[in-house]
Scaffold this motif. Structure first.
Motif, PDB file in Angstrom:
ATOM      1  N   PHE A  59      -5.568  12.028 -31.425  1.00  0.00           N
ATOM      2  CA  PHE A  59      -5.718  11.360 -32.703  1.00  0.00           C
ATOM      3  C   PHE A  59      -4.373  11.196 -33.392  1.00  0.00           C
ATOM      4  O   PHE A  59      -3.376  11.795 -33.001  1.00  0.00           O
ATOM      5  CB  PHE A  59      -6.702  12.120 -33.606  1.00  0.00           C
ATOM      6  CG  PHE A  59      -6.314  13.554 -33.882  1.00  0.00           C
ATOM      7  CD1 PHE A  59      -5.723  13.917 -35.083  1.00  0.00           C
ATOM      8  CD2 PHE A  59      -6.555  14.554 -32.941  1.00  0.00           C
ATOM      9  CE1 PHE A  59      -5.370  15.229 -35.334  1.00  0.00           C
ATOM     10  CE2 PHE A  59      -6.214  15.876 -33.190  1.00  0.00           C
ATOM     11  CZ  PHE A  59      -5.621  16.216 -34.392  1.00  0.00           C
ATOM     12  N   HIS A  60      -4.385  10.370 -34.427  1.00  0.00           N
ATOM     13  CA  HIS A  60      -3.185  10.105 -35.218  1.00  0.00           C
ATOM     14  C   HIS A  60      -3.502  10.372 -36.686  1.00  0.00           C
ATOM     15  O   HIS A  60      -4.569  10.009 -37.174  1.00  0.00           O
ATOM     16  CB  HIS A  60      -2.743   8.654 -35.034  1.00  0.00           C
ATOM     17  CG  HIS A  60      -1.603   8.276 -35.914  1.00  0.00           C
ATOM     18  ND1 HIS A  60      -0.326   8.746 -35.717  1.00  0.00           N
ATOM     19  CD2 HIS A  60      -1.546   7.489 -37.011  1.00  0.00           C
ATOM     20  CE1 HIS A  60       0.461   8.260 -36.653  1.00  0.00           C
ATOM     21  NE2 HIS A  60      -0.251   7.500 -37.444  1.00  0.00           N
ATOM     22  N   HIS A  61      -2.558  11.007 -37.383  1.00  0.00           N
ATOM     23  CA  HIS A  61      -2.669  11.241 -38.827  1.00  0.00           C
ATOM     24  C   HIS A  61      -1.960  10.104 -39.557  1.00  0.00           C
ATOM     25  O   HIS A  61      -0.828   9.768 -39.219  1.00  0.00           O
ATOM     26  CB  HIS A  61      -1.955  12.535 -39.239  1.00  0.00           C
ATOM     27  CG  HIS A  61      -2.552  13.779 -38.702  1.00  0.00           C
ATOM     28  ND1 HIS A  61      -3.611  14.414 -39.299  1.00  0.00           N
ATOM     29  CD2 HIS A  61      -2.242  14.532 -37.625  1.00  0.00           C
ATOM     30  CE1 HIS A  61      -3.916  15.498 -38.620  1.00  0.00           C
ATOM     31  NE2 HIS A  61      -3.101  15.591 -37.591  1.00  0.00           N
ATOM     32  N   HIS A  68      -7.376   9.353 -37.206  1.00  0.00           N
ATOM     33  CA  HIS A  68      -7.980   8.284 -36.420  1.00  0.00           C
ATOM     34  C   HIS A  68      -8.011   8.720 -34.961  1.00  0.00           C
ATOM     35  O   HIS A  68      -6.957   8.877 -34.335  1.00  0.00           O
ATOM     36  CB  HIS A  68      -7.190   6.986 -36.578  1.00  0.00           C
ATOM     37  CG  HIS A  68      -7.170   6.491 -37.988  1.00  0.00           C
ATOM     38  ND1 HIS A  68      -8.220   5.793 -38.543  1.00  0.00           N
ATOM     39  CD2 HIS A  68      -6.247   6.641 -38.972  1.00  0.00           C
ATOM     40  CE1 HIS A  68      -7.937   5.510 -39.801  1.00  0.00           C
ATOM     41  NE2 HIS A  68      -6.746   6.012 -40.089  1.00  0.00           N
ATOM     42  N   ASN A  69      -9.203   8.919 -34.448  1.00  0.00           N
ATOM     43  CA  ASN A  69      -9.361   9.304 -33.051  1.00  0.00           C
ATOM     44  C   ASN A  69      -9.051   8.114 -32.157  1.00  0.00           C
ATOM     45  O   ASN A  69      -9.595   7.030 -32.337  1.00  0.00           O
ATOM     46  CB  ASN A  69     -10.777   9.811 -32.776  1.00  0.00           C
ATOM     47  CG  ASN A  69     -11.036  11.150 -33.425  1.00  0.00           C
ATOM     48  OD1 ASN A  69     -10.169  12.017 -33.419  1.00  0.00           O
ATOM     49  ND2 ASN A  69     -12.215  11.332 -33.978  1.00  0.00           N
ATOM     50  N   ILE A  70      -8.198   8.352 -31.191  1.00  0.00           N
ATOM     51  CA  ILE A  70      -7.773   7.316 -30.266  1.00  0.00           C
ATOM     52  C   ILE A  70      -8.510   7.442 -28.941  1.00  0.00           C
ATOM     53  O   ILE A  70      -8.842   6.459 -28.300  1.00  0.00           O
ATOM     54  CB  ILE A  70      -6.241   7.421 -30.007  1.00  0.00           C
ATOM     55  CG1 ILE A  70      -5.461   7.389 -31.322  1.00  0.00           C
ATOM     56  CG2 ILE A  70      -5.756   6.358 -29.043  1.00  0.00           C
ATOM     57  CD1 ILE A  70      -5.736   6.190 -32.194  1.00  0.00           C
ATOM     58  N   LEU A  71      -8.776   8.696 -28.543  1.00  0.00           N
ATOM     59  CA  LEU A  71      -9.331   8.950 -27.222  1.00  0.00           C
ATOM     60  C   LEU A  71     -10.096  10.263 -27.229  1.00  0.00           C
ATOM     61  O   LEU A  71      -9.655  11.236 -27.845  1.00  0.00           O
ATOM     62  CB  LEU A  71      -8.180   9.041 -26.202  1.00  0.00           C
ATOM     63  CG  LEU A  71      -8.493   9.340 -24.756  1.00  0.00           C
ATOM     64  CD1 LEU A  71      -9.247   8.181 -24.117  1.00  0.00           C
ATOM     65  CD2 LEU A  71      -7.207   9.611 -23.979  1.00  0.00           C
ATOM     66  N   PHE A  72     -11.234  10.280 -26.539  1.00  0.00           N
ATOM     67  CA  PHE A  72     -11.951  11.518 -26.253  1.00  0.00           C
ATOM     68  C   PHE A  72     -11.764  11.818 -24.776  1.00  0.00           C
ATOM     69  O   PHE A  72     -11.802  10.908 -23.938  1.00  0.00           O
ATOM     70  CB  PHE A  72     -13.442  11.383 -26.555  1.00  0.00           C
ATOM     71  CG  PHE A  72     -13.748  11.217 -28.013  1.00  0.00           C
ATOM     72  CD1 PHE A  72     -13.380  12.180 -28.936  1.00  0.00           C
ATOM     73  CD2 PHE A  72     -14.406  10.093 -28.474  1.00  0.00           C
ATOM     74  CE1 PHE A  72     -13.665  12.030 -30.288  1.00  0.00           C
ATOM     75  CE2 PHE A  72     -14.700   9.931 -29.813  1.00  0.00           C
ATOM     76  CZ  PHE A  72     -14.324  10.899 -30.720  1.00  0.00           C
ATOM     77  N   SER A  91       6.099  13.176 -30.422  1.00  0.00           N
ATOM     78  CA  SER A  91       4.771  12.620 -30.230  1.00  0.00           C
ATOM     79  C   SER A  91       4.286  11.884 -31.470  1.00  0.00           C
ATOM     80  O   SER A  91       4.483  12.336 -32.595  1.00  0.00           O
ATOM     81  CB  SER A  91       3.793  13.750 -29.894  1.00  0.00           C
ATOM     82  OG  SER A  91       2.483  13.253 -29.787  1.00  0.00           O
ATOM     83  N   PHE A  92       3.631  10.770 -31.245  1.00  0.00           N
ATOM     84  CA  PHE A  92       2.978  10.005 -32.307  1.00  0.00           C
ATOM     85  C   PHE A  92       1.571  10.538 -32.538  1.00  0.00           C
ATOM     86  O   PHE A  92       1.023  10.423 -33.620  1.00  0.00           O
ATOM     87  CB  PHE A  92       2.930   8.527 -31.889  1.00  0.00           C
ATOM     88  CG  PHE A  92       2.365   7.608 -32.927  1.00  0.00           C
ATOM     89  CD1 PHE A  92       3.102   7.270 -34.055  1.00  0.00           C
ATOM     90  CD2 PHE A  92       1.107   7.061 -32.771  1.00  0.00           C
ATOM     91  CE1 PHE A  92       2.585   6.405 -35.015  1.00  0.00           C
ATOM     92  CE2 PHE A  92       0.578   6.197 -33.727  1.00  0.00           C
ATOM     93  CZ  PHE A  92       1.320   5.868 -34.845  1.00  0.00           C
TER      94      PHE A  92
END
Length: 191
Positions: A59-61, A68-72, A91-92
């Motif tokens: 996820f990204h803050h 925001h979850n990008i990947l599970f 890391s982003f």
């Protein structure tokens, strides 16, 4: 402990017992508590993780504190901030456990680079993994931009069967780019 890991590799490469032993000597493992972090935004991603049990999220803050979850990544999936892992830059994304008792097997960047030399088949495996991941990422972006929320939810359920019952609704809503309230409405419509 490493059965699922080697089954995953076997999807694309055939390893000799001696090669499996070389890889196993470089592997590390870790058991995580729910919400425990493996990577925080701004750190260098020094490991590539394989989910042996449980699930992770990438996820990204945002500056306003939203996530925001990008990947599970459920069992039998790989997870890393690949840009950071490959370049050694900050890391982003962040990576954390979604479930109590999540277990990961991982390789350091250095160990993987050494294994590319001693077990050249691994380069093929990771090339295929990265290609598939990049293709999946492109499709995900297109779906977010072009599909309505109920269709994105249907795709999520197909891509991650059973995960919906294991993780919080707010995590799914974040992944879909909608609010938890709107996700509840979509679920009610489906029933």
């Amino acid at each position: 402990m490493y059965e699922l890991f080697f089954e995953n590799l076997a999807k694309h490469i055939k390893l000799e017992n001696s090669e499996m032993l070389l890889i196993q000597q470089k592997l590390k493992s870790k058991k995580l508590k729910k919400n425990e972090s493996l990577l925080n935004t701004g750190e260098v991603c020094k490991h590539i993780y394989f989910v042996n049990k449980g699930s992770l999220r990438m996820f990204h803050h945002t500056e306003d504190g939203a996530e925001h979850n990008i990947l599970f990544c459920p069992e039998d999936w790989w997870c890393a901030d690949l840009s950071s892992f490959a370049s050694g830059q900050k890391s982003f994304y962040a990576i954390a456990a979604l479930e109590e008792g999540t277990e990961v097997v991982f390789l350091t960047h250095e160990a993987l680079e050494n294994l590319y030399i001693t077990v050249p088949k691994l380069e093929r495996f990771f090339r295929i993994l990265y290609q598939n991941g990049f293709s999946s990422y492109q499709r995900r972006i297109t779906k977010i931009l072009s599909k309505p929320a109920h269709e994105r939810y249907r795709i999520f359920k197909k891509q991650y069967p059973g995960l919906e019952q294991r993780i919080a609704q707010k995590q799914i809503a974040s992944y879909l780019g909608i609010t938890p309230v709107f996700l509840s409405m979509i679920r009610r419509e489906k029933k």
